[in-house]
Design a protein around this motif. Structure first.
Motif, PDB file in Angstrom:
ATOM      1  N   PHE A   1       0.669  -1.408  -0.114  1.00  0.00           N
ATOM      2  CA  PHE A   1      -0.262   0.377   0.162  1.00  0.00           C
ATOM      3  C   PHE A   1       0.980   1.160   0.000  1.00  0.00           C
ATOM      4  O   PHE A   1       0.582   2.059  -0.974  1.00  0.00           O
TER       5      PHE A   1
ATOM      6  N   LYS B   1       2.703   2.462  -3.131  1.00  0.00           N
ATOM      7  CA  LYS B   1       2.136   3.019  -4.486  1.00  0.00           C
ATOM      8  C   LYS B   1       1.700   4.391  -4.106  1.00  0.00           C
ATOM      9  O   LYS B   1       1.528   5.324  -5.042  1.00  0.00           O
TER      10      LYS B   1
ATOM     11  N   TYR C   1       0.598   6.906  -2.033  1.00  0.00           N
ATOM     12  CA  TYR C   1      -0.771   7.689  -1.585  1.00  0.00           C
ATOM     13  C   TYR C   1       0.013   8.741  -0.327  1.00  0.00           C
ATOM     14  O   TYR C   1      -0.689   9.849  -0.849  1.00  0.00           O
TER      15      TYR C   1
ATOM     16  N   CYS D   1      -9.121   9.643   6.451  1.00  0.00           N
ATOM     17  CA  CYS D   1     -10.153   8.231   5.473  1.00  0.00           C
ATOM     18  C   CYS D   1     -12.229   8.536   5.709  1.00  0.00           C
ATOM     19  O   CYS D   1     -11.876   6.984   5.969  1.00  0.00           O
TER      20      CYS D   1
ATOM     21  N   LYS E   1      -7.570  11.373  -2.714  1.00  0.00           N
ATOM     22  CA  LYS E   1      -7.276  10.344  -3.719  1.00  0.00           C
ATOM     23  C   LYS E   1      -8.575   8.715  -4.818  1.00  0.00           C
ATOM     24  O   LYS E   1      -8.969   8.505  -3.407  1.00  0.00           O
TER      25      LYS E   1
ATOM     26  N   VAL F   1      -8.513   5.092  -4.158  1.00  0.00           N
ATOM     27  CA  VAL F   1      -7.768   3.862  -4.148  1.00  0.00           C
ATOM     28  C   VAL F   1      -8.204   3.481  -4.928  1.00  0.00           C
ATOM     29  O   VAL F   1      -9.638   2.579  -4.759  1.00  0.00           O
ATOM     30  N   ASP F   2      -8.031   1.719  -5.492  1.00  0.00           N
ATOM     31  CA  ASP F   2      -8.550   0.607  -6.161  1.00  0.00           C
ATOM     32  C   ASP F   2      -8.021  -0.448  -5.067  1.00  0.00           C
ATOM     33  O   ASP F   2      -8.107  -1.262  -6.016  1.00  0.00           O
TER      34      ASP F   2
ATOM     35  N   VAL G   1      -9.108  -1.344  -1.834  1.00  0.00           N
ATOM     36  CA  VAL G   1      -9.669   0.111  -0.880  1.00  0.00           C
ATOM     37  C   VAL G   1      -9.296  -0.935   0.626  1.00  0.00           C
ATOM     38  O   VAL G   1      -9.052  -0.760   1.970  1.00  0.00           O
TER      39      VAL G   1
ATOM     40  N   LEU H   1      -6.048  -0.406   1.605  1.00  0.00           N
ATOM     41  CA  LEU H   1      -6.066   0.538   2.933  1.00  0.00           C
ATOM     42  C   LEU H   1      -6.445   0.432   4.036  1.00  0.00           C
ATOM     43  O   LEU H   1      -6.186   0.882   5.751  1.00  0.00           O
TER      44      LEU H   1
ATOM     45  N   ARG I   1     -13.673   0.495  -6.083  1.00  0.00           N
ATOM     46  CA  ARG I   1     -12.592   1.502  -5.986  1.00  0.00           C
ATOM     47  C   ARG I   1     -13.020   2.678  -4.945  1.00  0.00           C
ATOM     48  O   ARG I   1     -14.099   2.076  -4.830  1.00  0.00           O
TER      49      ARG I   1
END
Ligand code: ZN
Length: 253
Positions: A57, A60, A62, A172, A207, A209-210, A212, A215, A238
């Protein structure tokens, strides 16, 4: 700068071994990290899986905007990332310092970090009893970790900086709306009175997020949610998520 976790005397490095005057010695692993934890840390398969999910994660990027923001705030020659995990922040922030250290209790995380980053000396050890001499570090970061504020105070030089990053009120929030009927905003962090607060700012980016579920694995909600809530997340392909951080800069006076 490093001290013996047993007797607190200075450690001298000879090749791959740290040794104190009382002949307590600690060998570097072949990946370069040193284990100062007095407990035998076992390797748990679950930990390794969670670590992999978190690493995938983070990589990526983020959270890169927060990492870059923190990087602009740090100063000095000696840096410590207290609770560095797999070194995502340490590697990037530490490269501008002459000396860079990362400490974490998770051996798996330190192993990962030390393979990726040869500039930083990584250490397996507790945040509440760190193997650094008094007033030896210019700048410490604590990013999404428990705060050992007294221990950090001890090791910081006078006028040294401590940068604390935690979740902002809306961090979040879209994910919490999927998980809970009535999601609450996070509370602002407590102010650390023994330091001089230089600044406190909230930074955020939204953003797509693909992954989840990955996350969710990064958050404490993973273990505080009903099965129905978890199932709703599993079904998402997503989600647009706000990443919001509170960055507080303290100075030791
Ligand atoms: Zn010793």
């Amino acid at each position: 700068m490093l001290i013996c976790p047993v007797c607190k005397e200075k450690l001298i490095q000879e090749n791959k071994t740290f040794r104190c005057v009382n002949n307590h010695s600690f060998d570097c692993a072949k990946q370069g990290y040193v284990n100062f934890s007095r407990k035998q840390t076992k390797n748990h398969g679950d930990n390794a899986l969670m670590l992999k999910a978190r690493t995938d994660f983070l990589e990526k990027d983020y959270y890169d905007f927060m990492r870059q923001y923190v990087k602009e705030k740090v100063k000095g020659n000696t840096y410590l990332d207290a609770g560095c995990g797999q070194g995502y922040y340490t590697k990037e922030i530490g490269k501008d310092f002459d000396q860079s250290y990362g400490i974490d209790l998770s051996k798996e995380a330190i192993l990962h970090a030390s393979k990726q980053d040869k500039h930083t000396q990584y250490i397996v050890g507790s945040l509440f009893d760190m193997p650094f001499s008094d007033e030896s570090i210019d700048c410490v970061t604590s990013i999404f970790v428990p705060l050992g504020q007294d221990e950090i105070y001890r090791i910081l030089k006078e006028n040294g900086y401590w940068i604390v990053v935690g979740p902002g009120p809306k961090h979040c929030f879209e994910l919490k709306e999927v998980l809970y009927d009535t999601p609450y905003e996070n509370e602002m962090p407590e102010i650390q009175e023994q330091y001089d607060m230089v600044s406190q700012e909230i930074i955020k980016e939204t953003k797509m997020v693909d992954d989840v579920w990955a996350l969710l694995e990064m958050t404490p909600y993973r273990y505080k949610t009903s099965q129905a809530g978890l199932d709703r997340v599993k079904e998402l392909e997503r989600l647009e998520v706000t990443f919001e951080f509170v960055v507080t800069v303290y100075k030791k006076i």
